[in-house]
Design a protein around this motif. Sequence first.
Motif, PDB file in Angstrom:
ATOM      1  N   SER A  72      57.474  43.370  10.544  1.00 50.47           N
ATOM      2  CA  SER A  72      56.459  44.025   9.721  1.00 50.47           C
ATOM      3  C   SER A  72      56.533  45.543   9.871  1.00 50.47           C
ATOM      4  O   SER A  72      57.134  46.069  10.808  1.00 50.47           O
ATOM      5  N   TRP A 111      54.070  40.311  21.121  1.00 50.50           N
ATOM      6  CA  TRP A 111      53.963  39.747  19.772  1.00 50.50           C
ATOM      7  C   TRP A 111      53.651  38.267  19.771  1.00 50.50           C
ATOM      8  O   TRP A 111      53.044  37.749  18.845  1.00 50.50           O
ATOM      9  N   MET A 163      50.016  45.974   9.768  1.00 48.66           N
ATOM     10  CA  MET A 163      50.386  44.691  10.354  1.00 48.66           C
ATOM     11  C   MET A 163      49.856  43.493   9.578  1.00 48.66           C
ATOM     12  O   MET A 163      50.199  42.350   9.879  1.00 48.66           O
ATOM     13  N   THR A 213      46.847  34.149  15.499  1.00 45.85           N
ATOM     14  CA  THR A 213      47.022  33.703  14.112  1.00 45.85           C
ATOM     15  C   THR A 213      46.826  32.200  13.965  1.00 45.85           C
ATOM     16  O   THR A 213      46.753  31.697  12.850  1.00 45.85           O
ATOM     17  N   TYR A 251      56.033  38.968  11.930  1.00 45.28           N
ATOM     18  CA  TYR A 251      55.308  40.024  12.639  1.00 45.28           C
ATOM     19  C   TYR A 251      56.252  41.084  13.179  1.00 45.28           C
ATOM     20  O   TYR A 251      56.023  42.287  13.035  1.00 45.28           O
TER      21      TYR A 251
END
Length: 391
Positions: free
Chosen positions: A231, A258, A389, A265, A228
């Motif tokens: 990214s 983050w 993202m 997720t 992430y």
Amino acid sequence: MTEVFVSRQPLVNRQSRIIATRLTLHLGDRATALDGVNALSALAGVWPEGGKPVFVGCDRSGCEASLLDWSAPDNVAIELPATALVGEDGPNVVAALQTFQPTVCLHFCASAAQALSTGVRFRFIGFDTRQFQINQLKVLVARTRASGIGIAFNVQTTDQFRACLEAGATAAAGWFFTVPASAPAKALNPGQANIVRVLNLVRSNADIREIEAALKLDVAISYKLLRYINSAGFGLSCEIQSFRHAVNMLGYEKLNRWLSVLLATASKDPMAPALMHTALLRARLMEILSTGLVDKSEYDNLFITGAFSLLDTLLGVGMEQALEAMRLPEPICDALLGGGGRYQPFLDLARAGEADDGEAIAEQAAMLGLTADQFNRAQLQALAFADAMEL
């Protein structure tokens, strides 16, 4: 120019991913079709070009043909009702379509057969689920397959989404996936609980070694976190190679952002990809909208509020349950639990952009002193961020 607000609706495919976005212009009582075109033209600098398709239509019948006066970007599909091609001004609309040859999505209705015989090329055929039953949709999608890709619009439930796909639709548009499909669980799963543990350590500025030890309990967390941070949406000039490197480059405050995204997720929901995209879009949208309206130190909190706004659905637990394990600032919890506070108006405006009600968007924007152009631009910037993202 009279203000024209834009709302959006995602198109979701069989893999539960958002593959395109529908934008609807809300013209209101005083706005003209020209105002709509001008509002779109003003977004040229932030338009998410080169990415996913963007469908554009109007909320007022009869104004759709005016969109042909707009210099639409290459990834735009203009939504036109069949009546626009067969009405009194139909010949002019057909001539314009054949001259400029934009990508067109035909809204299927009683006049569709006549519209399909005009010689205009259609890329998509849209079917409004408020007008057709599933058994009708199956017949119509099969009948029009040679004329365009079938898409279902305004899908309300996950069951309806699945039925539309089984009926032959390639994708379905709607916010059906934001509604929990089952009763909430009693507790977070182990993966979710460990991310919360790491998140709390970061928020309390714990020693790096202690945080690293917690991360090592789940290698997948470390891997996802680094993916992430590296990214395209994050925009770093160098690659982050370790958690310690991330702390040195970003600091605990940014890292907290983050890790908050990472918590989402851990979802087991089958609609997780679409939910994640929406949560990220809300997060970035709230951050942009708050610029200049709150202290800079609160921007990350606005981002986290948006990212966590679907946490109950993503994690499969009640919002109170999801939040009680975390040490979040009071304004974030107040907004997520519907208790008001200074972040609530930003979350309300982000949600209003997902509803088909231009007046509600205008009302929420006015509470924050934001213009239609500011809101519309922020939405497209947030959309580009969420697309970048996706992993």
